[in-house]
Scaffold this motif. Structure first.
Motif, PDB file in Angstrom:
ATOM      1  N   MET A  17      39.847  52.785  39.023  1.00  0.00           N
ATOM      2  CA  MET A  17      40.160  51.384  39.267  1.00  0.00           C
ATOM      3  C   MET A  17      41.305  50.952  38.367  1.00  0.00           C
ATOM      4  N   PHE A  18      41.425  49.658  38.103  1.00  0.00           N
ATOM      5  CA  PHE A  18      42.576  49.137  37.395  1.00  0.00           C
ATOM      6  C   PHE A  18      42.125  48.324  36.191  1.00  0.00           C
ATOM      7  N   ALA A  19      42.931  48.395  35.135  1.00  0.00           N
ATOM      8  CA  ALA A  19      42.545  47.738  33.891  1.00  0.00           C
ATOM      9  C   ALA A  19      42.798  46.248  33.911  1.00  0.00           C
ATOM     10  N   PHE A  20      43.753  45.789  34.701  1.00  0.00           N
ATOM     11  CA  PHE A  20      44.181  44.398  34.613  1.00  0.00           C
ATOM     12  C   PHE A  20      43.493  43.564  35.697  1.00  0.00           C
ATOM     13  N   ILE A  21      42.254  43.233  35.416  1.00  0.00           N
ATOM     14  CA  ILE A  21      41.409  42.554  36.389  1.00  0.00           C
ATOM     15  C   ILE A  21      40.683  41.396  35.715  1.00  0.00           C
ATOM     16  N   ALA A  22      40.509  40.314  36.452  1.00  0.00           N
ATOM     17  CA  ALA A  22      39.619  39.230  36.023  1.00  0.00           C
ATOM     18  C   ALA A  22      38.424  39.224  36.960  1.00  0.00           C
ATOM     19  N   ARG A  23      37.336  38.659  36.505  1.00  0.00           N
ATOM     20  CA  ARG A  23      36.164  38.545  37.373  1.00  0.00           C
ATOM     21  C   ARG A  23      35.622  37.132  37.281  1.00  0.00           C
ATOM     22  N   GLN A  24      35.142  36.647  38.407  1.00  0.00           N
ATOM     23  CA  GLN A  24      34.550  35.308  38.452  1.00  0.00           C
ATOM     24  C   GLN A  24      33.187  35.400  39.126  1.00  0.00           C
ATOM     25  N   PRO A  25      32.154  34.831  38.511  1.00  0.00           N
ATOM     26  CA  PRO A  25      30.812  34.960  39.069  1.00  0.00           C
ATOM     27  C   PRO A  25      30.611  34.120  40.319  1.00  0.00           C
ATOM     28  N   ILE A  26      29.805  34.644  41.228  1.00  0.00           N
ATOM     29  CA  ILE A  26      29.334  33.911  42.402  1.00  0.00           C
ATOM     30  C   ILE A  26      27.812  33.822  42.255  1.00  0.00           C
ATOM     31  N   LEU A  27      27.294  32.608  42.142  1.00  0.00           N
ATOM     32  CA  LEU A  27      25.876  32.400  41.863  1.00  0.00           C
ATOM     33  C   LEU A  27      25.119  32.018  43.126  1.00  0.00           C
ATOM     34  N   ASP A  28      23.820  32.338  43.132  1.00  0.00           N
ATOM     35  CA  ASP A  28      22.990  31.936  44.264  1.00  0.00           C
ATOM     36  C   ASP A  28      22.383  30.557  44.008  1.00  0.00           C
TER      37      ASP A  28
END
Length: 412
Positions: free
Chosen positions: A1-12
């Motif tokens: 994969m790639f090192a330059f990633i952001a993540r944003q949570p998706i909640l139920d």
């Protein structure tokens, strides 16, 4: 994969994490990037590439793809059990894209359509998609209410995007949305001037000990021994393989001998925060963990004070206003923290103001702000990405340790 990633949570609807959306710095609009050049591959290998398990902590990953990638270069190594394929445009726009999406569905992937205005409710594409993402900032809730039955009748789940406060979350949940993306959970439900309950004063005492330059083992032992759950969780934390792979730690005194007082201060602060915010979504604690480790690594890199671990404490406590539903000024008046930590939490420290701006940029994939803060801190961007990636992995591991002992939040 790639090192330059952001993540944003998706909640139920219960405010538990359903998935993380991954946003790629090297892809247009955050989409999955084109195959990297040889030079880019070298950078990726050097700066801590992460796999989906590392990033998404065994949750699903939403990944957006350009139409061109879906038609001709869809990566074959992705697992349909882990990945939801997100589309930025109507798959019926051209036959090649529709056929590619049909093939991807046959491979077992779910398709999510980013449809900010809910326009797909009357469209032939609806039977092809499993999830539709709606930008709540671009549509009136009354308009959403009129259209939502078209999606539910088609067995399509809905994500409300850009949900940034609890009022909007509650409105969208009442309308029937299934999932919620946005940092509403990291904002106070209502800012109320109130005192921390007496039942949690032992946690306050531990927070004070964590920021003290001195280390009073007998005092800390006395505080922890009053609460069996604290004692149990402390040993769980310290015996986490991420922290300690070699020895079985059986007591705080044993841990001090093995780990040293700086690491113990971090863990008692972490214990305090976990219990102090026990009625809040676990993802809020998780964000605090990632910030704590990121600030700690950055502080070490910049050779700032490490005993007490100021960077770790500032990152860990940076969301206390959301955890306690109070203004930060009211909170610090009640906590026996050092002036250095208090000033940082109140925005009076230039150094930590940069840290906070930087971590918010990573959380929201504001890449230009990452560049701006890297210049302000005179620190290489790629190193900052690497430190943040390390913080994510550490936060995932600690979260796994506490999650089975963490109470489910009450619905508000």
């Amino acid at each position: 994969m790639f090192a330059f990633i952001a993540r944003q949570p998706i909640l139920d609807r219960d405010k538990d994490v359903f998935a993380y959306e991954l946003l790629f710095r090297d892809g247009k609009g955050g989409t999955f990037p084109e195959p990297p050049s040889e030079k880019a591959k070298g950078l990726i290998e050097q700066f801590n590439p992460l796999g989906l398990d590392d990033l998404s902590a065994e949750k699903k990953s939403f990944i957006s793809f350009s139409a061109e990638t879906l038609v001709s270069r869809f990566p074959t190594n992705l697992n349909p059990e882990q990945v939801v394929v997100e589309l930025g445009e109507n798959p019926y726009k051209e036959s090649g894209l529709r056929e590619a999406c049909e093939h991807i569905k046959q491979l077992g992937f779910k398709l999510a359509l980013d449809d900010p205005m809910m326009l797909s409710g009357n469209h032939e594409a609806l039977p092809l998609v499993d999830i539709v993402k709606v930008d709540i900032s671009k549509i009136r809730l009354e308009q959403a209410h009129k259209r939502i039955s078209q999606f539910t009748d088609a067995n399509v789940q809905l994500i409300a995007n850009n949900v940034n406060d609890y009022d909007v979350f509650n409105d969208c949940r009442d309308l029937g949305f299934d999932f919620f993306q946005g940092y509403f959970f990291a904002s106070p439900t209502a800012r109320i001037a109130r005192e921390i309950p007496a039942s949690k004063m032992s946690l306050v005492e531990l927070m004070g000990e964590s920021s003290s330059e001195k280390f009073d083992l007998s005092r800390i032992n006395g505080i922890i021994e009053r609460d069996a759950a604290l004692s149990y969780l402390l040993l769980k934390f310290i015996n986490n393989p991420t922290v300690n792979k070699r020895y079985k730690i059986t007591s705080l005194k044993h841990a001090l001998t093995y780990m040293g007082e700086v690491e113990i201060k971090k863990f008692i602060a972490l214990l305090s925060l976990t219990h102090l915010g026990s009625d809040k979504p676990l993802e809020l604690i998780h964000m605090s963990l990632v910030r704590a480790k990121f600030f700690d690594l950055l502080t070490q890199h910049r050779k700032r004070q490490t005993n007490p671990p100021i960077g770790f404490l500032v990152g860990l406590f940076s969301l206390l206003d959301a955890l306690l539903d109070q203004d930060m000024l009211d909170i610090v008046k009640q906590l026996p923290l050092t002036d250095t930590v208090n000033d940082a939490l109140l925005g009076k420290s230039s150094e930590f103001n940069h840290y906070l701006s930087l971590v918010r940029a990573f959380e929201s994939a504001l890449w230009m702000n990452v560049i701006k803060q890297s210049k302000a801190l005179d620190t290489d961007q790629k190193l900052l990405h690497s430190l943040y990636n390390q913080a994510i992995v550490w936060g995932n591991s600690v979260r796994a340790t506490i999650s089975s002992h963490y109470p489910r939040p009450l619905l508000n």
